[in-house]
Design an enzyme around this catalytic site. Sequence first.
Site: not given
Lengths: 413, 140
Positions: B50-53
């Site tokens: 769910g984190c793009q990084s």
Amino acid sequence: MTNKNTIAAKLDVDVIRKDFPILKRKVNGQSLVYLDNAATSQTPQQVIDAIVDYYQNYNANIHRGVHSLSQEATDAYETAREKIRAHFNIGKRHEVIFTSGTTHAINLVASGFTHFLKEGDEILVSALEHHSNIVPWQMLCERTGAKLRVIPMTMNGELKMEEYHRLLSERTKLVFCNHVSNALGTINPIEGIIGAAHKVGAAVLIDGAQAAAHIKSDLQKLDVDFYTVSAHKMCGPTGVGILYGKEKWLNKLPPYQGGGEMIAEVTFEKTTYANLPHKFEAGTPNICGGIAFGAALDYMNTIGFEAISEYEDALVDYATEQLLAIDGLKIYGTAKHKTSVVSFNIEDIHPYDIGTILDKMGIAVRTGHHCAQPIMDFYQIPGTVRASFSFYNTMEEVDKLVEAVKKAKSMLL
Amino acid sequence: MTIQEIQEEIVDEFSMFEDWMQRYEYMIELGKSLPLIDGQYKTEDHIIKGCQSKVWVHAEMKDDKVVFTADSDAIITKGIIAILIRVFSNQKPQDVINASTDFIDEIGLKEHLSPTRANGLVSMIKQLKLYAVAYQAQLN
């Protein structure tokens, strides 16, 4: 050095900017600098007016009503189809199939080809593809046992054409390639790709989503079998686009979805399908969207694609030159022929961090893998910062971008 | 300090900043000072979805407290994690589970994050709380 002042001759950007109400707005207290045009373009007042006019004056369902409003809406929708036909120099109006956009159009073709492929057949796709252009073919291969093969790319972001010619064989049934890469901006040599594919009897689908806003293509001259376009990349609304297909292919392909509009006769025993283009246009379409797409083409053609591409080339040349002067900045995608996209990173800084700081300064760019993870894997990077320019951007906005990138770099390193 | 006290301290610190630039500079500094996660935990299993990084989180129990270490490949994300770790690490699992997260709105973190980052923030907090739930279950 690009001279900032000499290139504006054919295109008066100050006048053009007045057509785009959104360009007046502030973001995070700063004047918006919109450089995410490869994701979606902004909408001129002329197109907004067409949308408002439709809903205020002749909103009705098309192709089936006996009443005047329905007739007016049908006329406007079919006029838009004609504008699209003329713009892309498509031979016949019924070769223009309205879709919800490029992804829908590609899935329509991929679904139809299920009937034409068998184990041992091959589909070639370019290494420069968007996910929406990879997944439908993978699914098609799973359904049919056909094999997906990839045309590799060079470090510059160009396709290796000698490898493409080597991959082509009598097993190749379909070749798929984008006209312009969304992640890098590379303009692919589609004339050569189409010609060589036809020699081995393969059909070719070219995704024109990223190209259509910059290059006016003559689809008959290209002799392409299928071509796809999304309106929202070229000043039109989201949720509408087209599939162009040669008549012989569209006749061969089975319908994609069942529903109203796409039938000739229905009994519980058997349904016969409507003629083109309605065979592929089940249900009530995005009527207003189609009409607005026509208005968007009118708008862009009034400015002229030659002036547009010349101006955008100057913007991207200037941006490239200015950005490269920043120490540690690397540009990905340095093909000889490219559209107005600059995809870059700064050494030791994550693209998200740069994008976040730029946003605070009112500058809209895209960061991430641009739905093209295979390209990012190729360069072994998590993603890039992508600035993509349109004819309504200015040299001053390029300067703002460059200043903001410098600022971000000083904060983040 | 209790979780509540730490949160109040952070709210105080952030109230001193005059603009977003100072807030970001502070978060970047926090990111740079984040104690790194042990290399062996920077694996797929430790990535928060769910984190793009990329964000890696590791949790372990020391005495009766849960200790979080983390890392990210993006520095602003690291700064956000540093704030979360300051609040939730070295606390009893039950206290982590019960903790309110209102301080995030109070320091204006959410409104200054892009939607993808804000989603990532929610995922991060959820993950920290899930670890605490797991450890609490072991204690019971």
